[in-house]
Scaffold this motif. Structure first.
Motif, short mmCIF file in Angstrom:
data_model
loop_
_atom_site.label_atom_id
_atom_site.label_comp_id
_atom_site.label_asym_id
_atom_site.label_seq_id
_atom_site.Cartn_x
_atom_site.Cartn_y
_atom_site.Cartn_z
N ILE A 89 0.86 -1.19 0.00
CA ILE A 89 0.00 0.00 0.00
C ILE A 89 0.89 1.24 0.00
O ILE A 89 1.77 1.39 0.86
CB ILE A 89 -0.95 0.01 1.21
N PHE A 90 0.68 2.11 -0.96
CA PHE A 90 1.49 3.31 -1.13
C PHE A 90 0.78 4.48 -0.45
O PHE A 90 -0.40 4.74 -0.71
CB PHE A 90 1.72 3.58 -2.61
N THR A 91 1.50 5.17 0.43
CA THR A 91 0.89 6.19 1.28
C THR A 91 1.61 7.53 1.16
O THR A 91 2.77 7.60 0.74
CB THR A 91 0.92 5.76 2.75
N ALA A 92 0.91 8.59 1.56
CA ALA A 92 1.48 9.93 1.64
C ALA A 92 1.06 10.54 2.97
O ALA A 92 -0.11 10.43 3.36
CB ALA A 92 1.00 10.79 0.48
N THR A 93 2.00 11.18 3.68
CA THR A 93 1.68 11.82 4.96
C THR A 93 2.34 13.20 5.03
O THR A 93 3.33 13.47 4.34
CB THR A 93 2.18 10.98 6.15
N HIS A 94 1.77 14.05 5.87
CA HIS A 94 2.37 15.36 6.15
C HIS A 94 2.13 15.66 7.63
O HIS A 94 1.08 15.33 8.18
CB HIS A 94 1.76 16.45 5.28
N ASP A 95 3.10 16.30 8.27
CA ASP A 95 3.00 16.55 9.71
C ASP A 95 1.90 17.54 10.07
O ASP A 95 1.22 17.40 11.09
CB ASP A 95 4.33 17.07 10.26
N THR A 96 1.72 18.56 9.24
CA THR A 96 0.85 19.67 9.65
C THR A 96 -0.23 20.04 8.63
O THR A 96 -1.23 20.68 9.01
CB THR A 96 1.68 20.94 9.93
N ARG A 97 -0.07 19.68 7.38
CA ARG A 97 -1.00 20.15 6.36
C ARG A 97 -1.75 19.00 5.69
O ARG A 97 -1.23 17.88 5.60
CB ARG A 97 -0.24 20.96 5.30
N PRO A 98 -2.96 19.24 5.21
CA PRO A 98 -3.69 18.20 4.49
C PRO A 98 -2.95 17.78 3.22
O PRO A 98 -2.37 18.62 2.53
CB PRO A 98 -5.03 18.87 4.15
N ILE A 99 -3.01 16.50 2.91
CA ILE A 99 -2.34 16.00 1.72
C ILE A 99 -2.98 16.58 0.45
O ILE A 99 -2.34 16.65 -0.60
CB ILE A 99 -2.38 14.46 1.70
N SER A 100 -4.23 17.02 0.55
CA SER A 100 -4.86 17.64 -0.62
C SER A 100 -4.11 18.88 -1.09
O SER A 100 -4.23 19.29 -2.25
CB SER A 100 -6.31 17.99 -0.32
N ASP A 101 -3.31 19.50 -0.18
CA ASP A 101 -2.50 20.66 -0.56
C ASP A 101 -1.32 20.28 -1.45
O ASP A 101 -0.62 21.16 -1.94
CB ASP A 101 -1.98 21.38 0.68
N ALA A 102 -1.09 18.99 -1.62
CA ALA A 102 0.09 18.52 -2.36
C ALA A 102 -0.16 18.46 -3.86
O ALA A 102 0.60 17.83 -4.57
CB ALA A 102 0.52 17.15 -1.84
N ARG A 103 -1.22 19.09 -4.34
CA ARG A 103 -1.51 19.05 -5.77
C ARG A 103 -0.33 19.59 -6.58
O ARG A 103 0.23 20.63 -6.22
CB ARG A 103 -2.76 19.88 -6.09
N PRO A 104 0.04 18.92 -7.66
CA PRO A 104 -0.53 17.64 -8.11
C PRO A 104 0.00 16.47 -7.28
O PRO A 104 1.18 16.44 -6.94
CB PRO A 104 -0.01 17.52 -9.55
#
Length: 377
Positions: A89-104
């Motif tokens: 399973i491939f995942t993405a995490t961020h300490d403080t911000r929503p991953i939706s901000d990582a566009r694209p």
């Protein structure tokens, strides 16, 4: 092929073989990408199959990660995975911000054979399961997920059956040590990390050598202070080559060619920060390769006793470290790492071989110089 959320496809139906590449592109600093190898119960059964910045390969090399500043690329050989690993399973995490901000935030498998736009399906999640590759009676399959947790990495670890320590709210509990995403440790032979510029240049690149500054036993039963030196053998794009080291007092120059400078020589072990070499990343395009080495100048050559570690830091990039945890106590020089300019990217590879002198290391990495004896005085 553009995939939709919740879609499941056989890899063979997509024209994808068991040897393939999963690439994740993201547009936010501080995003950490990982691949979790899970058992049939969808739980972490073996930490060695959690592949991320601090563990870039599974034991047999079935999953290998090459991390960049805005891309993570996983090279897969699925047939090598043990039967105990049922899915990745491939995942993405961020300490403080929503991953939706990582566009694209886009997952691609073998180029354009399968594409999945993850970010468009997200809201406030700080830890996201993007997609999975899993075993099926018909063969390996690819499934898209785009779901996660507002609680961040701790919630993700718990979901996969891991444990996190209890901490007072609102601070999220830390992940267990094997899942640390804050630095890259190159632990295995020839393990490599590639970094892209985060701006116009790499900025100031700092190489630091630190070691256990206790005394070492001498040849006649006494003790003496260990003198461990940091050095760099360099080759420029124009063919100019040389060495930066305390021996011969060739300290280099930060603002002029070769744009590399040894900050000083700590002969007493009194400097807590160890020894430091600064590389002017504004001129990294003019550098072809750097061989980083450590030398036991004084004291019995006992590498296990040094507890030596070389770290590389630069603005906007994760810290990279290589520990000198192997040893040849009949050799005074350890070739720690090779740093190369690969099409403008900085590629650092763990070397970890031992030599009687600088010449052997230089020859081994393809930098050929005329050597003469030198001292620090």
């Amino acid at each position: 092929m553009q995939l939709q959320r919740g879609e499941k496809r056989g890899l063979s139906d997509l024209g994808i073989q068991s040897q393939c590449t999963v690439k994740i592109d993201f547009g936010l600093d501080g995003v950490d990408i990982a691949a979790f190898g899970l058992n049939q119960a969808k739980q972490i059964g073996d930490d060695r199959y959690v592949v991320l910045f601090s563990n870039t390969s599974t034991p047999e090399g079935a999953v290998r990660l090459t991390p960049y500043s805005d891309t993570a690329s996983f090279n897969l050989d699925l047939d090598k995975l043990p039967s105990s690993i049922d899915r990745l399973i491939f995942t993405a995490t961020h300490d403080t911000r929503p991953i939706s901000d990582a566009r694209p935030l886009v997952v691609s498998v073998d180029g354009n054979k399968a594409l999945f736009n993850v970010a468009e399906h997200l809201t406030t999640e700080k830890a996201v399961m993007m997609c999975e590759i899993y075993r099926h009676s018909s063969g390996w399959k690819l499934g898209t997920i785009a779901a996660g947790f507002a609680g961040g990495l701790a919630a993700l670890i718990t979901h996969f059956g891991g444990e996190v320590a209890d901490t007072p709210p609102p601070t999220p509990p830390p992940a267990p040590a094997p899942v640390s995403l804050k630095k890259i440790t190159l632990e295995k032979s020839n393990s490599t990390v590639s970094l892209k510029k985060t701006g116009a240049s790499f900025g100031e690149i700092i190489l630091n050598l630190n070691w256990n500054q206790n005394t070492s036993r001498g040849f006649f039963g006494g003790t003496k202070q260990l003198d461990l030196d940091l050095g760099v053998i360099f080759e420029m794009q124009d063919g100019y080559a040389g060495v930066i080291q305390a021996l011969g007092r060739t300290f280099g120059d930060f603002n002029n060619e070769p744009y590399i400078e040894l900050s000083g020589d700590d002969r007493t072990g009194a400097v807590a920060a160890g020894e430091t070499i600064r590389v002017n990343g504004r001129h990294f395009d003019q550098i072809k390769k750097l061989g980083v080495f450590a030398l036991i100048y004084d004291g019995a050559p006992n590498w296990q006793q040094t507890d030596g570690v070389v770290r590389m830091n630069m603005p906007g990039q994760p810290e990279i470290e290589i520990r000198m945890n192997e040893g040849r106590n009949d050799k005074r020089l350890c070739g720690v790492a090779l740093i190369e300019n690969v099409n403008g990217e900085l590629q650092m590879k763990r070397h970890m071989k031992y030599y009687p002198s600088q010449k052997g290391f230089a020859d081994d990495i393809g930098i050929f110089l005329n050597w003469v004896g030198a001292t620090k005085d």
